[in-house]
Scaffold this active site. Structure first.
Site, PDB file in Angstrom:
ATOM      1  N   ASP A  89       3.244  47.513  22.416  1.00  0.00           N
ATOM      2  CA  ASP A  89       3.486  46.685  21.238  1.00  0.00           C
ATOM      3  C   ASP A  89       2.903  45.295  21.524  1.00  0.00           C
ATOM      4  O   ASP A  89       2.481  44.997  22.647  1.00  0.00           O
ATOM      5  CB  ASP A  89       4.987  46.628  20.890  1.00  0.00           C
TER       6      ASP A  89
HETATM    7  C1  BGC Z   1       5.702  45.003  15.863  1.00  0.00           C
HETATM    8  C2  BGC Z   1       4.891  46.262  15.683  1.00  0.00           C
HETATM    9  C3  BGC Z   1       3.549  45.933  15.073  1.00  0.00           C
HETATM   10  C4  BGC Z   1       2.862  44.892  15.937  1.00  0.00           C
HETATM   11  C5  BGC Z   1       1.483  44.538  15.428  1.00  0.00           C
HETATM   12  C6  BGC Z   1       4.923  43.886  16.545  1.00  0.00           C
HETATM   13  O1  BGC Z   1       5.607  42.685  16.508  1.00  0.00           O
HETATM   14  O2  BGC Z   1       6.855  45.316  16.628  1.00  0.00           O
HETATM   15  O3  BGC Z   1       5.611  47.178  14.885  1.00  0.00           O
HETATM   16  O4  BGC Z   1       2.783  47.090  14.975  1.00  0.00           O
HETATM   17  O5  BGC Z   1       3.648  43.726  15.957  1.00  0.00           O
HETATM   18  O6  BGC Z   1       1.530  43.849  14.242  1.00  0.00           O
END
Ligand code: BGC
Length: 723
Positions: free
Chosen positions: A272
């Site tokens: 993530d």
């Molecule tokens: C979130 C993810 C997301 C990623 C990219 C993160 O803060 O937890 O779900 O895909 O950001 O935007």
């Protein structure tokens, strides 16, 4: 063991160490600078990423725009500068639509049907691909029991059976047929997330600690992920949180032993945002080199924006802490993704300026509208709905009736110009006189607004209260301690009821709000959720009976804050209290409230009523065989109806404590007034399997009970034995 194509293996063998490391890093598209492609801007500069390295980076997260010509120009410039001409992969968050917004995933789960999720993902894939995006960071498959967590809006709710159904539908919708190595031009790869257990953050506080048993992990949290992997999901994104006190991104047991070995996942694993660095945050590694070593060893192929892979990997490989062959596997996983998407043959595959523009058009809005009708849940209806289309004067009253956005969180590129409730009603009953008054602000009283609203209600033939929570109260970084419907709106409902009894409350929200007080005040409630761009139209379609509400709760609605977490699939325990009464001693209870929710999982009304009788099941199920469970369903009301019949099973004597009821089957049945139909469920051993203490998955011999009903409050009515 993953088999790579010879093209991928040859490419890896030609790459320099720096080029390989580049493939394992994901940057934001802003790194390429809107107007000055190739010049470093923002965070990349700060993180000491060199000008040369930018042409070696493997993928881009595009959260900045949907301009396909811009993405195309980045790719063109990148290919001019990249030595081996390996195209960039573009990825984006498209949680419930990209340009055309559809219902939030929690609402889609309430369809109790895979088709709306499939259609939403198919539509999203088309729009993404035309815009030049290759991977959707979706679906979110986190099982969640805590409505305080703002991200519950993105999840399939509390049940692994529904979660698994949704998972498969989303992956098929995004990617198409899993048997094909190359995916079609109008499909994208699906990055399922967040692996695993993010929905269990303590107290519903986003990013906080997670701590659960192996049983919870294997039998509750992982089934949707397994279903998505079996459907062919090409990517997995790790969670910010921990499993067994080890951050998921650096968790070898989770990523290797479970995901790669147990689930046989052959795709690509991405962290993530910034989470390769999480172990430092958790106080497990002192510096970034420690975190990179454990993340690589765990099997995380791509570092999304932590910068630790580009800054640390070379050192770690040169000093022997990480082997280059390990890096080669990570790179091969990234290149395989590019090959399957078709980029190694045509870097611009699928991208299409004309299509990209077309996708804001009517066809997709129609799909969004039809999907949206399947999601609202009718919670209460004392002979109010459906409204007659002959009603002359309709008052829409409440802060969620006009000038609001109903798209929900994660509408990055769709904008928020959703069809307003008043507008939708005008579209469905064009001859009626529709008047709107706000009545109060979402969270605050307003005496002036209230008195005009009361005056309007006095003169109206029917009132549609438009209540709920602002969309920005849900989504990432949005946990709340108070999820009651705001007092200003309760007051409004009370005052309106004093002057008009023909009232329905429509509730627009991204999470289950506490509706106990509202339920005591109004005769009808429709939980509409946030349905995306077509919200107003879809809700009006239901209110005036053009369609029947068929949504069922994928998540329990608590009576009070103190009940959270409340969910249907609780263990049968030594002091089990099935009916949740307060007046029993030495059983699980609260002394001041029932332990049961206000509205249980699976609940939802249609516009007619039904009676379920003659529940029976064949008495003996032999291994590898199937048996039938049946019941009769009669339409006892006056309208044609579509009902959602649910099968629940209890494993009476299992190796480990077990839920008293688990949803194991859904059938939709259409009935004319007075018609009776026999509904048949097939039960196979497969449905009864769970992970045992030795880590193996199988079903126990012995007794099982079943219940067939309208929701999870059904009593167990018949039994069979597995031999
Ligand atoms: C979130 C993810 C997301 C990623 C990219 C993160 O803060 O937890 O779900 O895909 O950001 O935007």
């Amino acid at each position: 063991m993953i088999n790579y194509s010879s093209r991928v293996e040859t490419l890896v063998s030609k790459m320099t160490l720096s080029e390989k490391i580049g493939q394992t890093f994901q940057a934001v598209s802003a790194a390429y600078g809107k107007n000055k492609i190739g010049c470093l801007t923002g965070p990349l500069n700060d993180e000491k990423i060199s000008d040369d390295f930018i042409w070696q980076i493997g993928s881009v997260i595009d959260n900045t725009n949907f301009d396909c010509d811009y993405l195309k120009s980045i790719q063109e410039e990148y290919l001019k500068n990249s030595r081996l001409k390996i195209p960039l992969l573009f990825m984006s968050d498209a949680i419930h639509g990209y340009r055309t917004m559809c219902p939030i995933p929690l609402a889609l789960a309430c369809a109790f049907d895979e088709k709306p999720a499939f259609e939403t993902a198919s539509l999203t894939a088309k729009e993404l691909r035309a815009a030049g995006i290759h991977i959707a960071f979706a679906p979110v498959l986190d099982i969640c029991r805590d409505p305080r967590w703002g991200r519950i809006t993105e999840t399939p709710g509390e049940d692994p059976f529904i979660g698994s159904l949704m998972a498969k539908a989303y992956v098929k919708g995004f990617q198409g047929d899993s048997n094909n190595y190359f995916i079609e031009d109008n499909k994208v790869g699906s990055a399922i997330k967040h692996f695993a257990g993010y929905g269990f953050v303590a107290g519903g506080r986003d990013y906080d600690e997670t701590d659960f048993s192996v049983n919870t992990l294997q039998n509750l949290i992982l089934p949707p992920f397994k279903s998505a992997v079996d459907a062919g999901a090409m990517m997995v994104m790790t969670a910010f949180t921990c499993v067994g006190a080890v951050p998921c991104t650096n968790n070898k047991m989770l990523l290797n032993d479970i995901l790669r070995e147990q689930m046989q996942f052959k795709g690509t694993i991405i962290s993530d945002y910034g989470s390769v660095g999480d172990v430092c945050g958790y106080g497990i590694a002192a510096d970034p080199s420690g975190t990179v070593k454990t993340a690589v060893e765990a099997g995380c192929d791509i570092d999304m924006m932590s910068f630790h892979y580009p800054n640390e990997l070379e050192k770690l490989i040169k000093n022997g802490a990480i082997s280059e062959s390990q890096l080669d596997k990570m790179v091969a996983n990234v290149l395989t993704l590019k090959e399957r998407i078709g980029l190694l043959d045509d870097p611009f595959k699928g991208i299409c300026s004309a299509e990209n523009k077309k996708y804001l058009g009517i066809e997709n809005r129609e799909i969004s509208r039809s999907v949206s009708r399947k999601c609202p849940v009718l919670l209460k209806n004392e002979n109010i709905l459906p409204f007659s289309k002959k009603i002359k004067k309709i008052a829409v009253i409440g802060p969620m009736g006009e000038n609001v956005s109903y798209v929900g969180a994660w509408s990055l590129f769709g904008g928020d110009d959703s069809v307003q409730l008043t507008e939708g009603i005008k579209n469905v009953v064009p001859n009626a006189n529709i008047l709107f008054e706000k009545g109060c602000d979402i969270e605050e009283d307003n005496a002036g607004l209230l008195s005009t609203a009361i005056n309007l209600a006095k003169k109206a033939d029917a009132v549609i209260l438009a209540l709920g929570e602002h969309w920005y109260r849900t989504g990432e970084n949005n946990s709340r301690t108070n999820i009651n419907l705001p007092l200003s709106q309760i007051k409004l409902a009370k005052e309106i009821m004093r002057v008009n009894k023909s009232v329905v409350a429509t509730v627009f929200t991204g999470r289950p709000l506490i509706l106990q007080e509202l339920s005591d005040i109004v005769p009808a409630i429709m939980l509409c959720w946030f349905l995306g761009h077509e919200t107003g139209n879809a809700v009006a379609d239901l209110l005036f009976g053009d369609y029947e509400p068929t949504g069922r709760l994928a998540v329990s609605i608590p009576k009070s804050m103190g009940q959270i977490p409340v969910y249907y699939n609780r263990f049968k325990t030594s002091h089990f209290n099935e009916d949740g009464n307060t007046d029993v001693d030495w059983q699980t209870k609260y002394t001041d409230s029932s332990i049961l929710p206000e509205y249980p999982f699976g609940f939802g009304l249609g516009y007619s009523d039904i009676e379920i009788t003659d529940v029976q099941v064949e008495p003996v199920l032999k291994r590898f065989g199937t048996i039938k469970a049946v019941c009769n369903v009669k339409n006892t009301g006056k309208r044609k109806t579509t009902q959602v019949i649910q099968l629940y099973i209890n494993d009476v004597v299992a190796e480990i404590a077990h839920p008293y009821k688990e949803l194991k089957g859904i059938k939709k049945v259409e009935l004319e007034p007075n018609q009776t139909k026999k509904v048949v469920f097939e039960i196979s051993e497969e449905l009864l399997k769970y992970y045992h203490l030795d880590g193996k998955i199988f079903a126990d011999n012995g007794l099982f009970r079943i219940g067939i009903g309208k929701d999870s409050s059904v009593k167990m009515q018949a039994e069979f034995e597995l031999i």
